[in-house]
Enzyme design. Structure first.
Site, PDB file in Angstrom:
ATOM      1  N   CYS A 221       0.874  -1.120   0.163  1.00 42.49           N
ATOM      2  CA  CYS A 221       0.142   0.072   0.096  1.00 42.49           C
ATOM      3  C   CYS A 221       1.119   1.331   0.068  1.00 42.49           C
ATOM      4  O   CYS A 221       0.876   2.083   0.832  1.00 42.49           O
ATOM      5  CB  CYS A 221      -1.052  -0.020   1.336  1.00 42.49           C
TER       6      CYS A 221
ATOM      7  N   GLY B 225       5.621   6.842  -1.508  1.00 44.80           N
ATOM      8  CA  GLY B 225       6.680   5.961  -1.151  1.00 44.80           C
ATOM      9  C   GLY B 225       7.479   5.953   0.179  1.00 44.80           C
ATOM     10  O   GLY B 225       8.949   5.104   0.073  1.00 44.80           O
TER      11      GLY B 225
ATOM     12  N   LYS C 108       7.561   4.910   2.780  1.00 39.31           N
ATOM     13  CA  LYS C 108       7.878   3.194   3.543  1.00 39.31           C
ATOM     14  C   LYS C 108       9.065   2.737   1.888  1.00 39.31           C
ATOM     15  O   LYS C 108      10.067   2.196   2.715  1.00 39.31           O
ATOM     16  CB  LYS C 108       7.198   3.062   3.773  1.00 39.31           C
TER      17      LYS C 108
ATOM     18  N   ASP D 149       0.393   0.257  -5.847  1.00 43.57           N
ATOM     19  CA  ASP D 149      -1.391   1.008  -4.683  1.00 43.57           C
ATOM     20  C   ASP D 149      -2.295   0.226  -5.497  1.00 43.57           C
ATOM     21  O   ASP D 149      -1.983   0.781  -6.827  1.00 43.57           O
ATOM     22  CB  ASP D 149      -0.533   1.961  -4.720  1.00 43.57           C
TER      23      ASP D 149
ATOM     24  N   ASP E 142       0.832  -1.220   4.778  1.00 43.07           N
ATOM     25  CA  ASP E 142       0.853   0.104   5.523  1.00 43.07           C
ATOM     26  C   ASP E 142      -0.882   0.606   5.147  1.00 43.07           C
ATOM     27  O   ASP E 142      -1.081   0.595   4.600  1.00 43.07           O
ATOM     28  CB  ASP E 142       2.086   0.584   5.782  1.00 43.07           C
TER      29      ASP E 142
ATOM     30  N   CYS F 132      -1.292   3.423  10.917  1.00 43.25           N
ATOM     31  CA  CYS F 132      -1.123   4.858  11.639  1.00 43.25           C
ATOM     32  C   CYS F 132      -2.170   5.397  13.143  1.00 43.25           C
ATOM     33  O   CYS F 132      -2.455   6.238  13.009  1.00 43.25           O
ATOM     34  CB  CYS F 132      -0.691   5.950  11.292  1.00 43.25           C
TER      35      CYS F 132
END
Length: 388
Positions: free
Chosen positions: A227, A231, A233, A249, A289, A342
């Site tokens: 995911c 970009g 990560k 994605d 993520d 998060c």
């Protein structure tokens, strides 16, 4: 614009937000219709609006209502200066306070109001954070610190600090992760700094950097950021791995910035369309993520906590479960998959991972990281699983 005129503009934008316009859109619309405003004016306006949105309920209690005017009054009563030095101060300032506004009783708030959260969300927040629930919620009223990630393949953290300082951006090393710097002053100058232009640093919260540091990376592994979005990560993975990384994605438009960012950092990232995933599989490590409420980052995106609904949270949970199931199809025996959000909410973390492990007995959790918002990082959670 004078300071009072900036607050008057904030009242206008906040009224639009309360009427249903997303915060960023309301700010953009204001800027388009007020082209005389300089970059300093726009930055100050944004700060005022976001300061209010971080503490909307408690400021409404201080200001006597849920209007832009009442919220700015509450902000001034909390932080200063004296409201009478702003309201009715002439020029483009807000109109003077009325007798009713002066006489309005300042209400006390408890529970969800004191936490500056919607009523329906407060029990979920307490479930997730326990005794730390109130302190973590109230921390979200503060502006978030800005963290940078140093590309260690390009230079050292000391070199990055020296370069940034030469461009008037002082920093301090992060105490918990060796790639991170905290910006101490002038965060808006980062993008124009030589360290940023030359790919030595990227803007990235320290919680994400801590997560990348915990992944069991080995040279030569095939790694997929499932995911990827912009970009961030994937860049960190490629820098740590010292080799190529793949990125995907569901909406390819979100990956538009990956190519120029990878070129600036001098790392290799290959975007993959959804239909190309099976051909490129299997991968040794996949980072998921997942899209989430962002509840661990609401001091950065305070509008999001007021726009989140129980229905949207349910939709996100379905998406999160589907992402794990789909990513698992791209692995082989021995592969590792990391599920991250998060968010601090149990429903988006353990509420997704535990059912996945029940559905897939060939997967075992080997590590878990759970961070709540602090001065050192955002809220972030990650479960690392291995396919047996």
């Amino acid at each position: 614009m004078t300071p009072a005129a900036r607050l008057a503009a904030a009242i206008t934008v906040l009224d639009d937000v309360i009427a249903g316009t997303p915060g960023e859109r309301a700010l953009t619309q204001w800027a388009r219709t007020h082209r005389f405003a300089g970059s300093g004016d726009r930055a100050a306006l944004r700060d005022h609006v976001y300061d209010v949105l971080r503490a909307r309920r408690s400021l409404a209690a201080l200001g006597g209502g849920m209007t832009g005017r009442a919220l700015i009054l509450g902000l001034l009563r909390r932080d200063g200066p004296d409201p009478d030095s702003v309201f009715g101060s002439g020029g483009h300032a807000p109109d003077a306070l009325t007798a009713d506004e002066r006489a309005a009783e300042q209400q006390s708030v408890t529970g969800a109001g004191a936490a500056d959260l919607p009523d329906w969300l407060w029990p979920l927040w307490q479930e997730a954070l326990g005794e730390e629930a109130m302190s973590a919620a109230q921390l979200q009223r503060q502006r978030a610190p800005v963290f940078l990630r140093v590309n260690l393949s390009r230079g050292t953290r000391d070199a990055a600090q020296a370069s940034l300082l030469a461009d008037a951006v002082p920093t301090a090393p992060h105490p918990l992760v060796d790639t991170a710097l905290r910006v101490l002053d002038n965060p808006r100058r980062v993008a124009a700094s030589a360290a940023y232009r030359e790919g030595l640093v990227e803007v990235q919260d320290s919680s994400s950097q801590m997560a990348i540091a915990r992944l069991p990376l080995l040279p030569g592994q095939r790694i997929l950021d499932f995911c990827a979005g912009g970009g961030g990560k994937a860049l960190a993975l490629a820098d740590r791995l010292g080799g190529p990384v793949w990125a995907h994605d569901i909406d390819p438009r979100r990956m538009t910035d990956i190519a120029p960012r990878a070129a600036r950092a001098e790392v290799q990232i290959t975007p993959l369309a959804t239909e190309a995933l099976r051909k490129a599989a299997p991968f040794d490590l996949i980072l998921c993520d997942a899209p989430c409420s962002g509840s661990g980052t609401w001091r950065r995106t305070p509008d999001a906590k007021w726009r989140l609904t129980p229905e949207r949270l349910t939709e996100l949970n379905a998406i999160q479960s589907e992402i794990l199931d789909r990513a698992a199809l791209l692995t082989r025996a021995g592969s590792v998959m990391a599920y991250a959000t998060c968010s601090v909410l149990t429903a988006e973390n353990e509420g997704i991972v535990a059912p996945f492990l029940e559905r897939h007995p060939d997967w075992t959790r080997i590590d878990r990281m759970a961070l709540q918002p602090t001065e050192h990082h955002d809220g972030f959670q990650m479960s690392v699983m291995r396919r047996t």
